[in-house]
Write a protein that holds these residues in place. Structure first.
Motif, PDB file in Angstrom:
ATOM      1  N   PRO A  79       0.702 -37.393  20.865  1.00  0.00           N
ATOM      2  CA  PRO A  79       1.636 -38.512  20.965  1.00  0.00           C
ATOM      3  C   PRO A  79       1.708 -39.263  19.627  1.00  0.00           C
ATOM      4  CG  PRO A  79       0.312 -38.381  22.944  1.00  0.00           C
ATOM      5  CD  PRO A  79      -0.269 -37.386  21.958  1.00  0.00           C
ATOM      6  N   GLY A  80       2.928 -39.485  19.180  1.00  0.00           N
ATOM      7  CA  GLY A  80       3.154 -40.186  17.916  1.00  0.00           C
ATOM      8  C   GLY A  80       3.270 -39.278  16.710  1.00  0.00           C
ATOM      9  N   GLN A  81       2.984 -38.003  16.851  1.00  0.00           N
ATOM     10  CA  GLN A  81       3.099 -37.062  15.737  1.00  0.00           C
ATOM     11  C   GLN A  81       4.478 -36.417  15.730  1.00  0.00           C
ATOM     12  OE1 GLN A  81      -0.164 -34.255  16.377  1.00  0.00           O
ATOM     13  NE2 GLN A  81      -1.016 -34.944  14.424  1.00  0.00           N
ATOM     14  N   ALA A  82       4.882 -35.991  14.530  1.00  0.00           N
ATOM     15  CA  ALA A  82       6.150 -35.269  14.346  1.00  0.00           C
ATOM     16  C   ALA A  82       7.287 -36.067  14.984  1.00  0.00           C
ATOM     17  CB  ALA A  82       6.044 -33.853  14.886  1.00  0.00           C
ATOM     18  N   PHE A  83       7.927 -35.501  15.976  1.00  0.00           N
ATOM     19  CA  PHE A  83       9.089 -36.122  16.620  1.00  0.00           C
ATOM     20  C   PHE A  83       8.729 -36.849  17.910  1.00  0.00           C
ATOM     21  CE2 PHE A  83       8.722 -31.566  17.238  1.00  0.00           C
ATOM     22  CZ  PHE A  83       8.382 -31.526  18.570  1.00  0.00           C
ATOM     23  N   ASP A  84       7.457 -36.919  18.273  1.00  0.00           N
ATOM     24  CA  ASP A  84       7.034 -37.574  19.505  1.00  0.00           C
ATOM     25  C   ASP A  84       7.004 -39.088  19.293  1.00  0.00           C
ATOM     26  OD1 ASP A  84       5.130 -36.840  22.212  1.00  0.00           O
ATOM     27  OD2 ASP A  84       5.003 -38.849  21.378  1.00  0.00           O
ATOM     28  N   LEU A  97      20.692 -35.081  32.724  1.00  0.00           N
ATOM     29  CA  LEU A  97      20.047 -33.990  31.998  1.00  0.00           C
ATOM     30  C   LEU A  97      19.506 -34.515  30.680  1.00  0.00           C
ATOM     31  CD1 LEU A  97      19.456 -30.922  31.423  1.00  0.00           C
ATOM     32  CD2 LEU A  97      21.777 -30.822  30.464  1.00  0.00           C
ATOM     33  N   VAL A  98      18.269 -34.111  30.348  1.00  0.00           N
ATOM     34  CA  VAL A  98      17.677 -34.411  29.047  1.00  0.00           C
ATOM     35  C   VAL A  98      17.267 -33.074  28.433  1.00  0.00           C
ATOM     36  CG1 VAL A  98      15.882 -35.634  27.772  1.00  0.00           C
ATOM     37  CG2 VAL A  98      16.844 -36.656  29.858  1.00  0.00           C
ATOM     38  N   PRO A  99      18.134 -32.483  27.574  1.00  0.00           N
ATOM     39  CA  PRO A  99      17.756 -31.231  26.921  1.00  0.00           C
ATOM     40  C   PRO A  99      16.772 -31.489  25.786  1.00  0.00           C
ATOM     41  CG  PRO A  99      19.931 -31.920  26.181  1.00  0.00           C
ATOM     42  CD  PRO A  99      19.484 -32.915  27.217  1.00  0.00           C
ATOM     43  N   GLY A 100      15.845 -30.558  25.571  1.00  0.00           N
ATOM     44  CA  GLY A 100      14.828 -30.759  24.548  1.00  0.00           C
ATOM     45  C   GLY A 100      13.969 -31.959  24.882  1.00  0.00           C
ATOM     46  N   CYS A 101      13.511 -32.037  26.143  1.00  0.00           N
ATOM     47  CA  CYS A 101      12.878 -33.257  26.653  1.00  0.00           C
ATOM     48  C   CYS A 101      11.495 -33.539  26.085  1.00  0.00           C
ATOM     49  CB  CYS A 101      12.814 -33.239  28.169  1.00  0.00           C
ATOM     50  SG  CYS A 101      11.666 -32.025  28.860  1.00  0.00           S
ATOM     51  N   GLY A 102      10.856 -32.560  25.454  1.00  0.00           N
ATOM     52  CA  GLY A 102       9.535 -32.816  24.893  1.00  0.00           C
ATOM     53  C   GLY A 102       8.567 -33.354  25.934  1.00  0.00           C
ATOM     54  N   ARG A 103       7.903 -34.460  25.624  1.00  0.00           N
ATOM     55  CA  ARG A 103       6.907 -35.033  26.525  1.00  0.00           C
ATOM     56  C   ARG A 103       7.550 -35.841  27.661  1.00  0.00           C
ATOM     57  NH1 ARG A 103       3.225 -35.704  22.769  1.00  0.00           N
ATOM     58  NH2 ARG A 103       1.806 -34.063  23.349  1.00  0.00           N
ATOM     59  N   ALA A 104       8.854 -35.880  27.742  1.00  0.00           N
ATOM     60  CA  ALA A 104       9.608 -36.420  28.889  1.00  0.00           C
ATOM     61  C   ALA A 104       9.581 -37.939  29.022  1.00  0.00           C
ATOM     62  CB  ALA A 104       9.171 -35.754  30.195  1.00  0.00           C
ATOM     63  N   VAL A 137      16.876 -36.467  37.571  1.00  0.00           N
ATOM     64  CA  VAL A 137      16.865 -36.070  36.163  1.00  0.00           C
ATOM     65  C   VAL A 137      16.243 -34.689  36.010  1.00  0.00           C
ATOM     66  CG1 VAL A 137      16.146 -36.709  33.827  1.00  0.00           C
ATOM     67  CG2 VAL A 137      16.563 -38.497  35.529  1.00  0.00           C
ATOM     68  N   LEU A 138      16.938 -33.841  35.266  1.00  0.00           N
ATOM     69  CA  LEU A 138      16.402 -32.540  34.891  1.00  0.00           C
ATOM     70  C   LEU A 138      16.019 -32.608  33.421  1.00  0.00           C
ATOM     71  CD1 LEU A 138      15.775 -29.542  35.408  1.00  0.00           C
ATOM     72  CD2 LEU A 138      18.185 -29.050  34.836  1.00  0.00           C
ATOM     73  N   GLY A 139      14.735 -32.439  33.132  1.00  0.00           N
ATOM     74  CA  GLY A 139      14.246 -32.368  31.766  1.00  0.00           C
ATOM     75  C   GLY A 139      14.015 -30.912  31.408  1.00  0.00           C
ATOM     76  N   VAL A 140      14.648 -30.459  30.332  1.00  0.00           N
ATOM     77  CA  VAL A 140      14.569 -29.055  29.929  1.00  0.00           C
ATOM     78  C   VAL A 140      13.998 -28.970  28.525  1.00  0.00           C
ATOM     79  CG1 VAL A 140      15.920 -26.979  29.420  1.00  0.00           C
ATOM     80  CG2 VAL A 140      16.547 -28.421  31.359  1.00  0.00           C
ATOM     81  N   ASP A 141      13.057 -28.056  28.342  1.00  0.00           N
ATOM     82  CA  ASP A 141      12.561 -27.761  27.006  1.00  0.00           C
ATOM     83  C   ASP A 141      12.319 -26.262  26.919  1.00  0.00           C
ATOM     84  OD1 ASP A 141      11.205 -29.845  24.719  1.00  0.00           O
ATOM     85  OD2 ASP A 141      10.833 -27.696  24.496  1.00  0.00           O
ATOM     86  N   GLN A 186       2.832 -30.292  28.815  1.00  0.00           N
ATOM     87  CA  GLN A 186       2.367 -31.585  28.309  1.00  0.00           C
ATOM     88  C   GLN A 186       3.166 -32.731  28.917  1.00  0.00           C
ATOM     89  OE1 GLN A 186       1.496 -32.003  24.153  1.00  0.00           O
ATOM     90  NE2 GLN A 186       0.561 -29.973  24.048  1.00  0.00           N
ATOM     91  N   ALA A 187       4.454 -32.509  29.150  1.00  0.00           N
ATOM     92  CA  ALA A 187       5.272 -33.531  29.804  1.00  0.00           C
ATOM     93  C   ALA A 187       4.753 -33.795  31.212  1.00  0.00           C
ATOM     94  CB  ALA A 187       6.737 -33.094  29.850  1.00  0.00           C
TER      95      ALA A 187
END
Length: 192
Positions: free
Chosen positions: A16-21, A44-51, A64-68, A76-77
């Motif tokens: 958490p907090g690194q890169a794009f998080d 919809l949340v495409p590329g949801c990462g850690r959600a 909500v559909l979270g897709v990665d 991890q999400a």
């Protein structure tokens, strides 16, 4: 920038907090949810990462559909959402899948699609394909909200350089009352 790239990145460890998080939902989305400005129904949340944004959007009135594309991101999400206090509304699903392979049946279309870092994660040559897919997934009258980031001029990525023109070419501007709205919410005349 396919599945292997993103899976390798997540499995190597993104804390958490690194890169794009960002460690939290996007502030402007939080504001819009609080103001009741986000459509209810399906999101919809495409590329949801850690959600983080999935957690924020999920409500009794909004599925909500979270897709990665990276299975480790989805794991991890789920781990993050399982430890939230208070627990999030469970009106969501997390899916490890390629956005471009999502089904387009009428009953699975979305009232709201939120894209914060998905567009800039895609190579520019996929922008037109992304726009077409977003359009096919959105219900008539639905809202696609794309935060155009990072606005800069640079080579390579991800994140790939973004501009208002890039966003327009990728279908990232929504139509409202005969105008298009850009990232700032100010109307942008069509064709400019």
């Amino acid at each position: 920038m396919g599945k292997d790239h993103w899976e390798n990145m997540w499995s190597a460890g993104i804390n958490p907090g690194q890169a794009f998080d960002a460690m939290q939902p996007v502030p402007i989305l939080s504001k819009m949810v609080k103001e009741g400005a986000v459509p209810e129904g399906r999101a919809l949340v495409p590329g949801c990462g850690r959600a983080y944004d999935v957690q924020l959007l999920a409500s009794p009135a909004r599925f909500v559909l979270g897709v990665d594309i990276a299975p480790t991101a989805v794991a991890q999400a789920q781990a993050y959402l399982d430890t939230c206090d208070p627990p999030p509304c469970r009106n969501f699903e997390l899916m490890a899948a390629d956005f471009f392979s999502l089904g387009e049946s009428e009953e699975k279309k979305f009232d709201f699609i939120f894209d914060y870092t998905f567009l800039c994660a895609l190579p520019p040559e996929l922008n037109a394909q992304r726009a077409k897919k977003m359009s096919s997934l959105l219900k008539p009258g639905g809202v696609l909200m794309t935060l155009i980031f990072p606005i800069c001029q640079k080579e390579g990525g991800p994140p790939f350089a973004m501009s208002l023109e890039t966003g327009k070419g990728a279908g990232a501007l929504r139509r409202r009352g005969g105008t298009e709205e850009g990232q700032t919410g100010r109307p942008v005349p069509r064709g400019q």
